[in-house]
Design a protein around this motif. Sequence first.
Motif, PDB file in Angstrom:
ATOM      1  N   SER A 125       0.757  -1.186  -0.019  1.00  0.00           N
ATOM      2  CA  SER A 125       0.148   0.110  -0.117  1.00  0.00           C
ATOM      3  C   SER A 125       0.983   1.184  -0.161  1.00  0.00           C
ATOM      4  N   ALA A 126       0.064   2.312  -0.346  1.00  0.00           N
ATOM      5  CA  ALA A 126       1.172   3.764  -0.515  1.00  0.00           C
ATOM      6  C   ALA A 126       0.332   4.769   0.194  1.00  0.00           C
ATOM      7  N   VAL A 127       1.332   5.535   1.050  1.00  0.00           N
ATOM      8  CA  VAL A 127       0.694   6.504   1.598  1.00  0.00           C
ATOM      9  C   VAL A 127       1.064   7.801   0.627  1.00  0.00           C
ATOM     10  N   ILE A 128       0.211   8.587   0.136  1.00  0.00           N
ATOM     11  CA  ILE A 128       0.567   9.578  -0.896  1.00  0.00           C
ATOM     12  C   ILE A 128      -0.001  10.916  -0.175  1.00  0.00           C
ATOM     13  N   ARG A 129       0.460  12.173  -0.867  1.00  0.00           N
ATOM     14  CA  ARG A 129      -0.291  13.347  -0.695  1.00  0.00           C
ATOM     15  C   ARG A 129      -0.806  13.822  -1.827  1.00  0.00           C
ATOM     16  N   VAL A 130      -1.869  14.425  -1.789  1.00  0.00           N
ATOM     17  CA  VAL A 130      -2.660  14.961  -2.751  1.00  0.00           C
ATOM     18  C   VAL A 130      -3.117  16.357  -2.618  1.00  0.00           C
ATOM     19  N   LEU A 131      -2.920  17.296  -3.486  1.00  0.00           N
ATOM     20  CA  LEU A 131      -3.096  18.696  -3.540  1.00  0.00           C
ATOM     21  C   LEU A 131      -4.086  19.027  -4.281  1.00  0.00           C
ATOM     22  N   SER A 132      -5.153  19.933  -4.037  1.00  0.00           N
ATOM     23  CA  SER A 132      -6.062  20.505  -4.944  1.00  0.00           C
ATOM     24  C   SER A 132      -5.770  21.893  -4.858  1.00  0.00           C
ATOM     25  N   TYR A 133      -5.794  22.533  -6.147  1.00  0.00           N
ATOM     26  CA  TYR A 133      -5.291  24.154  -5.942  1.00  0.00           C
ATOM     27  C   TYR A 133      -5.856  24.735  -7.148  1.00  0.00           C
ATOM     28  N   ASN A 134      -6.753  25.646  -7.103  1.00  0.00           N
ATOM     29  CA  ASN A 134      -7.096  26.752  -8.214  1.00  0.00           C
ATOM     30  C   ASN A 134      -6.039  27.689  -8.249  1.00  0.00           C
ATOM     31  N   ILE A 135      -5.412  27.633  -9.338  1.00  0.00           N
ATOM     32  CA  ILE A 135      -4.149  28.626  -9.499  1.00  0.00           C
ATOM     33  C   ILE A 135      -4.556  29.853 -10.444  1.00  0.00           C
TER      34      ILE A 135
END
Length: 248
Positions: A14-24
């Motif tokens: 399994s993988a621990v991931i970081r996800v970013l959501s961003y209106n630029i």
Amino acid sequence: MPLLPNSRTEPDGSAVIRVLSYNIRSMRDDTDALARVIKACAPDLVLIQEAPRFFRWRKKLARLARESDLAVVTGGATTTGPAILSSLRASVDRTEDVLLPHTPGLHRRGFATAVVRFAGTRLGVLSCHLSLQKDERYDQAGMLLDRLAGMGVEHVIAGGDLNERPDGPAFRRLAGTLTDCRAASPWGGEHTWTPADPYQRIDAIFATEGIEVLGCGVPFEHPGVTDTDLRAATDHLPVLAALRVPAS
């Protein structure tokens, strides 16, 4: 504020991931500040809204990715704004840019989608920016759910600028099927608009059942992220989530 877990691969695949959501905001503001915020969050995936769409848009998006230590996966003008960036940790199986039905008089919308792999996991990814018009927005939420169901993978994340608060019908439609990551495991700040005076949550990250949410919110006080950069980068605040994705 406690720190979110770092990205890692677990012994079981399994993988621990970081996800970013961003209106630029089409990179019309301080792009150096924008890159600093993204880089400091150390994301594996960035779900972009309002990527550059006009003159030399590919070059501008590639520059942002490079300065954030990321790579462009898909999207931009081809989706009328949504895009996906990733770290080199991700391997990309496939991508698809989707244009949604156009309502005359309104901005056309689209989805940036991809299937990626992290270690032993396989993950569908979708970035969206829903309509300003209530009825169209609700319909687009349904199209988003249909698109996720048709990606052919067990685990999927979606995120973006919903142009609606959690009590709105489109937001509720998504949260009725998917996990609203902020609601599941609050971390950091809640409200995403506006940076100068945040008072409402209109940006979100969602995940399908089986993905464990380790924390999700606006990365206030995160190492390397300053209030000055958050205000200068764009007209939205980013949403950062740490997720554990089961091995496929």
